[in-house]
Design an enzyme around this catalytic site. Sequence first.
Site, PDB file in Angstrom:
ATOM      1  N   PHE A  99       1.211  -1.004  -0.055  1.00  0.00           N
ATOM      2  CA  PHE A  99      -0.088  -0.130   0.064  1.00  0.00           C
ATOM      3  C   PHE A  99       1.133   1.340  -0.271  1.00  0.00           C
ATOM      4  O   PHE A  99       1.758   1.493   0.814  1.00  0.00           O
ATOM      5  CB  PHE A  99      -1.172  -0.377   1.160  1.00  0.00           C
ATOM      6  CG  PHE A  99      -1.773   1.299   1.345  1.00  0.00           C
ATOM      7  CD1 PHE A  99      -2.452   1.181   0.256  1.00  0.00           C
ATOM      8  CD2 PHE A  99      -2.277   1.478   2.573  1.00  0.00           C
ATOM      9  CE1 PHE A  99      -2.872   2.654   0.111  1.00  0.00           C
ATOM     10  CE2 PHE A  99      -3.540   2.377   2.569  1.00  0.00           C
ATOM     11  CZ  PHE A  99      -3.929   3.015   1.400  1.00  0.00           C
ATOM     12  N   LEU A 137       2.514  -0.897   4.247  1.00  0.00           N
ATOM     13  CA  LEU A 137       2.430   0.151   4.531  1.00  0.00           C
ATOM     14  C   LEU A 137       3.653   1.465   3.860  1.00  0.00           C
ATOM     15  O   LEU A 137       5.068   1.453   4.861  1.00  0.00           O
ATOM     16  CB  LEU A 137       2.355   0.574   5.483  1.00  0.00           C
ATOM     17  CG  LEU A 137       1.153   0.642   6.522  1.00  0.00           C
ATOM     18  CD1 LEU A 137       0.853   1.298   7.596  1.00  0.00           C
ATOM     19  CD2 LEU A 137      -0.456   0.776   5.727  1.00  0.00           C
ATOM     20  N   ASP A 138       3.798   1.338   2.790  1.00  0.00           N
ATOM     21  CA  ASP A 138       5.385   1.917   2.385  1.00  0.00           C
ATOM     22  C   ASP A 138       5.749   3.295   2.787  1.00  0.00           C
ATOM     23  O   ASP A 138       4.447   4.434   2.985  1.00  0.00           O
ATOM     24  CB  ASP A 138       4.922   1.877   0.350  1.00  0.00           C
ATOM     25  CG  ASP A 138       6.484   2.082  -0.176  1.00  0.00           C
ATOM     26  OD1 ASP A 138       7.207   1.844   0.104  1.00  0.00           O
ATOM     27  OD2 ASP A 138       5.896   3.450  -0.811  1.00  0.00           O
ATOM     28  N   ALA A 139       6.765   3.337   3.267  1.00  0.00           N
ATOM     29  CA  ALA A 139       6.880   5.188   3.018  1.00  0.00           C
ATOM     30  C   ALA A 139       5.839   5.574   3.999  1.00  0.00           C
ATOM     31  O   ALA A 139       5.832   6.676   3.581  1.00  0.00           O
ATOM     32  CB  ALA A 139       7.454   5.498   1.870  1.00  0.00           C
ATOM     33  N   ILE A 140       5.507   5.029   4.989  1.00  0.00           N
ATOM     34  CA  ILE A 140       4.791   5.811   6.095  1.00  0.00           C
ATOM     35  C   ILE A 140       4.896   6.501   6.956  1.00  0.00           C
ATOM     36  O   ILE A 140       4.559   7.742   6.925  1.00  0.00           O
ATOM     37  CB  ILE A 140       4.041   4.472   6.772  1.00  0.00           C
ATOM     38  CG1 ILE A 140       2.228   5.113   7.373  1.00  0.00           C
ATOM     39  CG2 ILE A 140       5.382   3.872   8.079  1.00  0.00           C
ATOM     40  CD1 ILE A 140       1.570   5.141   6.289  1.00  0.00           C
TER      41      ILE A 140
END
Length: 567
Positions: A134, A233-236
């Site tokens: 995501f 959760l990419d680069a959240i």
Amino acid sequence: MSRTDDLRHRLEPLVRELYPANPGEVLDGLLALARSWAPTLADAARSRPDEGTAYLITYGDAFRRAGETPLHTLADVLRTHVRDAVTDVHLLPINPWTSDDGFGVIDHREVNPELGSWDDIADLRNDHALALDFVANHVSGSSPWFLAWLARDPRYAGYFLEPGDDFDTASVVRPRTSPLVHEYRRPDGTVARAWTTFGPDQIDVDPRTPAVLLDLTDVLLGYVARGARTVRLDAIGYLWKESGTTSIHLPQTHAVVRIWRALLDALAPGTLLLTETNVPHADNITYFGNGSDEANMVYQFALPPLVLHAFVTGRATALSAWADGIGPVSETATWFNFLASHDGIGIRPTEGLLTDDDRALLVERTLARGGRVSMARRADGTEGVYELNTNYLDALVDPEDDDPDASAVTRGLAAHAILLSVIGVPAVYYHSLLGSGQDREGMEQSDIARRINRAVLDADLLAEELSASPRRSGMLEGLRHLLETRRTLPALSPFAAQSIEHLDERVFAVRRAPGTADELLAVVNVSGHEVALPGLRGTDVVTGRSMEQVLLAPFGYVWLRVEPSTP
């Protein structure tokens, strides 16, 4: 208290923290989403990870075969070669995209037709649990959201951050050296400015606008409804921005993660949130929250560079010192361990763990093996090493080695023996599992440093190479055996305690489930020298061999059921 009332109770203070001006409206929107997705998610409960759980990290188009969709080919490769060596498959972004090999997402809700369809995703689920990526922080410049914002569509007002002169960005922490703000032409001929943490084709959304949070939440729940057991959760960490701050790891970002955790706990118990924050260890672990209200898993970003450092220096002292402070988190949260991934080997997580000289050694090894080094801009305006772009197996090998392929297997399996024995859930990158080398041609042709470890493999040629190449077959069969052994050992549960043994600076030794009937001691020689460990005896469960004294060959390893020493 009903499930709805309990969810309202968990969400309300978080919503008030984020949107003090209109908390009721936002809370109602989140609860409406929960009601709309609840029937689809009714059967979505998942079991907790255990010692048998292992992830494969791969792109949807990691493998190609003429006449097939890449996702169909991936399913065939998994069934033919990987089989049950892993339980979960982490698919890197599957959406339509325009840049960064998938991370410049056009539409979060669609599967890239060049990969396949949602039916192909469902087919993969027949054999493996799924982790979906995501990319919550940003969208492509071709995203309908961004294009509508540029066109001043009132539905998308506030979706992107256009910082004015009064927005203080002096302390912003960056993972790139590109400009923080880029300009874009609106249809009416005027120019818009938008915040771009990662580059001009990855425009950050602005969840300070409630509609953005609701849209992102809808995407998240949609992934779970499509069968995702894990959502990454990419680069959240960069999600929320405020003037005068670092705009990373802000309390508001943590509040968003807690909102999503509360929704998943209520609607799809056992679904795992995995936060991706390539930052120093102390910042990274804050995403566990209190151990039960944020991430279920947090990447161990310090592990890849520390393991590499151990093999480069032949000393496990820095790795052991760091691992001494790693233990159980909670009954619902644990570590996500990996060595290689689609990205490079992050260097920022070594801050406070390695010296500048240590990091210089890793840079030197990377360059000597044909890799590159990527930089990032610090808050003080200077640049520092952000990551090493290389193939992990190749990075482990001494540039002067006479037989680099054989060395890659020997050292690669030893490094993965560490990965599979420390506390947490292990994840293996597809190029490591299959013994790939680095793709310098792909890197040089694209001028994208990370492409060195992102080669697309011909599925039919791969089948031939797995028979003919000792490097490919050695890694696959060796890792398969380690993974099969691991699933029989309760001591290697992601939640079982660990303690570090300081037996010799040349070995990494971790005792799992200490003091229990399942206790196991994993010992790995990270040096090119034979290491004797007098007084240590037992049975190596990897080979089944009884050892009166542990004698480790160069880069040898054992998972030992220890027997008491004789007087």
